[in-house]
Design a protein around this motif. Structure first.
Motif, PDB file in Angstrom:
ATOM      1  N   ASN A 237     -49.973  18.475  27.255  1.00 23.97           N
ATOM      2  CA  ASN A 237     -49.996  17.455  26.207  1.00 23.97           C
ATOM      3  C   ASN A 237     -51.266  17.591  25.389  1.00 23.97           C
ATOM      4  O   ASN A 237     -52.267  18.148  25.843  1.00 23.97           O
ATOM      5  CB  ASN A 237     -49.889  16.065  26.827  1.00 23.97           C
ATOM      6  CG  ASN A 237     -50.989  15.785  27.824  1.00 23.97           C
ATOM      7  OD1 ASN A 237     -51.400  16.664  28.567  1.00 23.97           O
ATOM      8  ND2 ASN A 237     -51.485  14.565  27.835  1.00 23.97           N
ATOM      9  N   GLU A 238     -51.208  17.075  24.184  1.00 24.84           N
ATOM     10  CA  GLU A 238     -52.372  17.070  23.304  1.00 24.84           C
ATOM     11  C   GLU A 238     -52.932  15.663  23.314  1.00 24.84           C
ATOM     12  O   GLU A 238     -52.174  14.703  23.244  1.00 24.84           O
ATOM     13  CB  GLU A 238     -51.959  17.401  21.870  1.00 24.84           C
ATOM     14  CG  GLU A 238     -51.256  18.732  21.692  1.00 24.84           C
ATOM     15  CD  GLU A 238     -52.232  19.889  21.759  1.00 24.84           C
ATOM     16  OE1 GLU A 238     -53.404  19.670  21.398  1.00 24.84           O
ATOM     17  OE2 GLU A 238     -51.826  20.976  22.184  1.00 24.84           O
ATOM     18  N   GLY A 239     -54.229  15.547  23.332  1.00 22.31           N
ATOM     19  CA  GLY A 239     -54.848  14.235  23.210  1.00 22.31           C
ATOM     20  C   GLY A 239     -54.378  13.258  24.274  1.00 22.31           C
ATOM     21  O   GLY A 239     -53.861  13.660  25.310  1.00 22.31           O
ATOM     22  N   GLU A 449     -48.088  14.985  20.419  1.00 17.83           N
ATOM     23  CA  GLU A 449     -48.955  14.895  21.590  1.00 17.83           C
ATOM     24  C   GLU A 449     -48.296  15.305  22.891  1.00 17.83           C
ATOM     25  O   GLU A 449     -48.845  16.072  23.661  1.00 17.83           O
ATOM     26  CB  GLU A 449     -49.502  13.465  21.752  1.00 17.83           C
ATOM     27  CG  GLU A 449     -50.708  13.223  20.887  1.00 17.83           C
ATOM     28  CD  GLU A 449     -51.337  11.867  21.142  1.00 17.83           C
ATOM     29  OE1 GLU A 449     -51.046  11.252  22.193  1.00 17.83           O
ATOM     30  OE2 GLU A 449     -52.098  11.432  20.266  1.00 17.83           O
ATOM     31  N   ASP A 450     -47.141  14.727  23.135  1.00 12.44           N
ATOM     32  CA  ASP A 450     -46.580  14.964  24.472  1.00 12.44           C
ATOM     33  C   ASP A 450     -45.116  15.406  24.437  1.00 12.44           C
ATOM     34  O   ASP A 450     -44.362  15.132  25.367  1.00 12.44           O
ATOM     35  CB  ASP A 450     -46.763  13.732  25.370  1.00 12.44           C
ATOM     36  CG  ASP A 450     -46.211  12.453  24.742  1.00 12.44           C
ATOM     37  OD1 ASP A 450     -45.877  12.481  23.540  1.00 12.44           O
ATOM     38  OD2 ASP A 450     -46.113  11.443  25.453  1.00 12.44           O
TER      39      ASP A 450
END
Ligand code: 2AM
Length: 556
Positions: A237-239, A449-450
């Motif tokens: 995931n991002e962030g 993000e995810d």
């Protein structure tokens, strides 16, 4: 030393109880060790009432002897039974469960009580505990105290001590006995220090066979774990403050095989800095070689963890030093607090009084105090390290979902693992096979993000492995969009697939909210499109479940 091995042929717990003068047998159906811990505590408690307890793994004994328990005067069988998955018993209780289902033995005169361990977010809350309690009574057993229902979603430890606090007085009344004297702690293991030992005989973290990490030999299992090289490790995931990892493990030459939906168990080790600080705080040489030997020579459990070993190894590989300790640990350690106030607080936290519970909640649970934090914040507390090692629970393996398919393993020698379970293993295993339409509904918070495995999933759709990919991003717009909203949008298509085309439904993910709401959405679809009444819809999906056409892999 010889590795500990479980006897293969079931032995008689009745004969063992008679031989060792015991009258309370505490069986546990345990997967991760909690029910076993509770059983140990109950068996130990029995001594306070002049009874003698025996924690017992039902898998090691012939459970069809239960009706013979009445041969032992003033005897009782207590069951600590955990529930798994779709209301299933744990592996070690499976045979006992099957026996209960099939038997028509007369249990008249057999005294029993059951404490169940479960989780309310699951549909079949405490099914195994409930079944055991009901079935033993049906067979004529005599229920000494009401079924206890522990809920791990809330606070299992609290549920257990509240139950226990009422259970023992009921037992006293039933057998006409009284608590004998002080609630003093009773040691279960004695310390042996090895001053002159061949270091080749000392465990260094192995779960079973000595030196199993140096010379790896199949078959590999939880007692003989394979040392797999991590060949890939990326954040999925991002962030956000969540951390989802994609890990690739090389299992070449391990002969390990797996299927879609299997899990991989990973043994963690504790942080060396935390281990060192415990050693410093207690002023001990962590490299002392010791054994903890069961004072009860008849017990199957000779040591609490593989021995001989060092304190350092025990605290690094075998003992859970990071979780918040259970109340019995506080209770037993209280005797080593020289400040009366600290001692009193520790005892209070272990009691079932509202004040004690509140203190345990705020000071231990909410503040996330592990054993080191407790030692550092209670300066007068100075337990001998061997007693601490006796009391801490075993460090448990962590289970992660396997996202790869063994079917594509030939092409890719590595196995991909990521928490949590995903549809990929399923998709990978159908890729290239003749299956019908395959439709995926995937929900996450933000597209950027995810949206895990976005590339792979989109590629699956392009290649036709997925007939249709539907994605719900809950937080990319003002209002929530969840997978069930998309299901409802496509209700005609879905009902046709389910009702006319024999579709199978797989639900993976959060148990508490998503799985339940998705389930409800399917009821609504059956009602709105299929014209079923609500009762008929419930029945319809129940039938799909029994036929294996509605499967869930959910967690909380
Ligand atoms: P939310 O956190 O924005 O409410 C994976 O955790 C996804 O499941 C998230 O997008 C989350 O949305 C969503 N989710 C939360 N509650 C849900 C529910 N009752 N039904 C379906 N999805 C849900």
């Amino acid at each position: 030393p010889v590795p500990e091995m479980k006897p293969f042929t079931p032995t008689s717990f009745i004969e063992k109880m008679k031989k060792t003068n015991r009258n309370v047998v505490v069986f546990y159906g345990s997967q991760t060790g909690t029910a076993e811990e509770f059983a140990n505590r109950l068996a130990k408690d029995a001594q306070r009432y002049g009874m003698k307890g025996m924690p017992t793994d039902p898998e090691e004994y012939d459970m069809s002897e239960l009706s013979r328990l009445k041969e032992i005067p003033n005897s009782m069988a207590v069951f600590c039974m955990a529930t798994y998955g779709e209301g299933d018993p744990t592996d070690n209780a499976q045979e006992f469960y099957d026996w209960m289902q099939g038997t028509d033995d007369d249990l008249a005169g057999v005294n029993f009580a059951v404490f169940g361990l479960g989780n309310k977010t699951y549909e079949h809350f405490n099914a195994t505990g409930k079944y055991t309690d009901k079935r033993l009574a049906e067979l004529g057993g005599n229920r000494v105290f009401d079924l206890g229902l522990g809920d791990d979603d809330s606070n299992l430890e609290e549920d257990f001590i509240s139950w226990k606090e009422q259970f023992w007085p009921a037992v006293c009344e039933f057998f006409g006995v009284e608590a004998t004297g002080e609630d003093s702690s009773i040691r279960q293991f004695e310390l042996v220090v090895h001053n002159d030992i061949n270091m080749n005989e000392v465990y260094t973290g192995e779960m079973g066979r000595l030196k199993s990490f140096q010379t790896q030999k199949p078959p590999f299992d939880s007692k003989n774990p394979f040392l797999a090289t991590v060949t890939g490790n990326r954040k999925l995931n991002e962030g956000g403050n969540r951390h989802l990892m994609h890990i690739e493990l090389d299992i070449t030459d391990s002969k390990i095989r797996y299927d879609s939906g299997d899990h991989v168990a990973v043994y963690p080790t504790n942080d060396a800095a935390v281990v060192n600080r415990i050693g410093e705080r207690l002023g001990v040489d962590l490299d002392t070689v010791i054994s903890l030997k069961n004072l009860d020579e008849e017990s199957n459990k000779k040591h609490p963890f593989p021995c001989p070993t060092t304190y350092r190894t025990a605290l690094t590989h075998y003992l859970d030093i990071n979780n918040t300790p259970r109340t019995n640990v506080l209770f037993e350690l209280a005797q080593y607090a020289s400040d009366p106030q600290e001692q009193e607080n520790m005892r209070k936290m272990a009691s079932a009084s509202p004040e004690g519970k509140a203190l345990y909640h705020s000071w231990v649970l909410d503040s996330e105090r592990n054993i080191l934090a407790i030692l550092e914040d209670l300066p007068s507390l100075n337990p001998p390290i061997d007693h601490l090692c006796e009391l801490l629970p075993r460090l448990q393996a962590r289970y992660y979902s396997i996202a790869s398919s063994s079917k594509v393993k030939a092409a890719k020698e590595s196995s991909r693992v990521w928490p949590p379970t995903d549809p990929n293993s399923f998709l990978l295993s159908v890729a290239g096979k003749e299956v019908g339409e395959t439709i995926l509904y995937f929900g996450c918070r933000h597209k950027n993000e995810d949206f895990l495995y976005q590339q792979e999933l989109e590629e699956f759709e392009r290649a036709g492995v997925l007939t249709q990919l539907n994605v719900a991003f809950s937080r990319d717009q003002e209002h929530k969009i969840y997978v069930q909203h998309l299901l409802k949008k496509n209700k005609e298509q879905l009902w046709k697939l389910i009702h006319s085309n024999n579709a199978h439904i797989y639900v993976c993910g959060d148990a508490r909210n998503m799985a339940r709401d998705v389930h409800t959405a399917f009821y609504e679809i059956a009602e709105e499109v299929g014209g079923l009444t609500h009762t008929q819809a419930v029945d319809y999906f129940k039938k799909l479940m029994t036929k294996g056409r509605y499967s869930q892999d959910v967690w909380s």
